[in-house]
Scaffold this active site. Structure first.
Site, PDB file in Angstrom:
ATOM      1  N   MET A  56      -5.723 -43.138-121.112  1.00 16.03           N
ATOM      2  CA  MET A  56      -5.136 -44.125-120.261  1.00 16.03           C
ATOM      3  C   MET A  56      -6.004 -43.977-119.100  1.00 16.03           C
ATOM      4  SD  MET A  56      -2.896 -42.846-117.826  1.00 16.03           S
ATOM      5  CE  MET A  56      -3.076 -40.943-117.198  1.00 16.03           C
ATOM      6  N   PRO A  57      -7.304 -44.454-118.944  1.00 17.15           N
ATOM      7  CA  PRO A  57      -7.793 -44.572-117.407  1.00 17.15           C
ATOM      8  C   PRO A  57      -6.701 -45.875-116.876  1.00 17.15           C
ATOM      9  CG  PRO A  57      -9.609 -44.842-119.096  1.00 17.15           C
ATOM     10  CD  PRO A  57      -8.257 -44.930-120.070  1.00 17.15           C
ATOM     11  N   ILE A  58      -6.229 -45.409-115.777  1.00 15.70           N
ATOM     12  CA  ILE A  58      -5.329 -46.547-114.988  1.00 15.70           C
ATOM     13  C   ILE A  58      -6.129 -46.274-113.629  1.00 15.70           C
ATOM     14  CG2 ILE A  58      -3.359 -47.102-113.656  1.00 15.70           C
ATOM     15  CD1 ILE A  58      -1.757 -46.253-116.124  1.00 15.70           C
TER      16      ILE A  58
ATOM     17  N   ARG B  77      -6.805 -50.140-117.786  1.00 13.46           N
ATOM     18  CA  ARG B  77      -6.259 -51.127-116.690  1.00 13.46           C
ATOM     19  C   ARG B  77      -6.715 -50.695-115.358  1.00 13.46           C
ATOM     20  NH1 ARG B  77      -3.203 -51.006-121.004  1.00 13.46           N
ATOM     21  NH2 ARG B  77      -1.296 -52.281-121.259  1.00 13.46           N
TER      22      ARG B  77
ATOM     23  N   ASN C  30      -6.969 -42.285-113.009  1.00 11.15           N
ATOM     24  CA  ASN C  30      -6.056 -41.574-113.534  1.00 11.15           C
ATOM     25  C   ASN C  30      -6.214 -41.376-115.131  1.00 11.15           C
ATOM     26  OD1 ASN C  30      -3.741 -41.439-111.439  1.00 11.15           O
ATOM     27  ND2 ASN C  30      -4.275 -43.619-111.534  1.00 11.15           N
TER      28      ASN C  30
END
Lengths: 85, 85, 85, 85, 85, 85
Positions: A11-13, A50, B17
């Site tokens: 999950m790269p956010i 995201r 993140n």
């Protein structure tokens, strides 16, 4: 299938802080390019990337205790080019 | 000197993140690739791109109220369905 | 006095990123509900729960390299498939 | 279908800052409860709620210029109960 | 040269969340003062201190599940002074 | 009572990103100094100033696509030029 499972936990956010002044086209280009870069280097699906853009006014970012507005004003006299600021 | 001043006020500052588990090489690759993507699309100097990585443990990220650890356990061999993760 | 001191050091501090478009009433409802959820599960005082809302424009959030504005346009009548958004 | 489209643009991405010391069970409970609260009040799908937990050490959070560690030490002598800190 | 090297790795990047309502002068004063405080206590160059201000509307910050707007309204009748809010 | 209510809604909430390696004493000094700076310039109570420290490892911060670890290695004796880091 193992790959599928691994991808499911990534999950790269990403939050990107930008000074205001970019066009919609520039912002669309940069999120597309960052997404491609992340997909290529981390091996994730595009859907898993995201990106949130946080746009800051020129009085809301400072370096060395001086806001961008103060720096732009100081750089103005005679300075031909401040578009990268 | 003018250039010096300009460089000091630019951004972007990017926070990414990521779930823990990436190698150092993967993390170096992704920040290099993101930096290149930002430089190319926004026309800034590489020096102006700062990236902070925030690594999260598998109990510290949740989708639909289930942590990544719970989802990984559910996705273990025998679990039919991981598509929502 | 002991209680006063204890209250001063607790958290949580919660930041919620939302796409713009929610009403004031919706935002009041969601912070009240989150606060109640945190108080109930972590056993803290309501006063200890701080929530910051960060509202993003439709060009400032992207999935798979496409901004919410692009996805909304694509999802307009005639677009077959929006489930991945 | 309109509902589908609306849901597609939502995205509560929530970051929760917590002092270290919570159990895994407490953290699982709080993300489940927050997710349920958001789903109920904003009318989104559970899948659309992402929560990131950022756990801080007792020297990494301060109120009034004093870290949680300093406050815990000050509260220690005779103080029966600091578990909510 | 050792000092040079040390400076090269530092980076306080500071994000400050403020309720809206401060004047430009107040915001300039606070970033200058924070920068000076960081330079003095951490021994970094002023150029190394970056501060981002995130200004929140009164419906976007809550304590105990009540937004600042709700608290201001509750405090209004007879309350002479809410400017610190 | 009025004062109590007012205190509950104020900010600022400050997040400071630091490379790892500071001592506890340095971190205590910097939060005390920042708090004093904010109290003096914004006229808030010390109790209203909350600071969160986020400590990053040397592979988790990059400038110009190079992590702090890479830059530290490059700056080791023999490396000519580190001033842009």
């Amino acid at each position: 299938m193992k790959k599928q499972r691994r991808r499911n936990t990534v999950m790269p956010i990403i939050q990107m802080n930008l000074l205001e002044g970019r066009t919609v086209e520039q912002k669309r280009n940069v999120v597309a390019a960052i997404t491609e870069a992340v997909v290529r280097t981390l091996g994730v699906n595009p859907d898993q990337v995201r990106i949130l853009i946080n746009e800051l006014g020129v009085e809301h970012f400072s370096v060395a205790g001086q806001t961008a507005a103060m720096r732009q004003a100081a750089a103005a006299p005679g300075a031909a080019n401040t578009k990268e600021l």
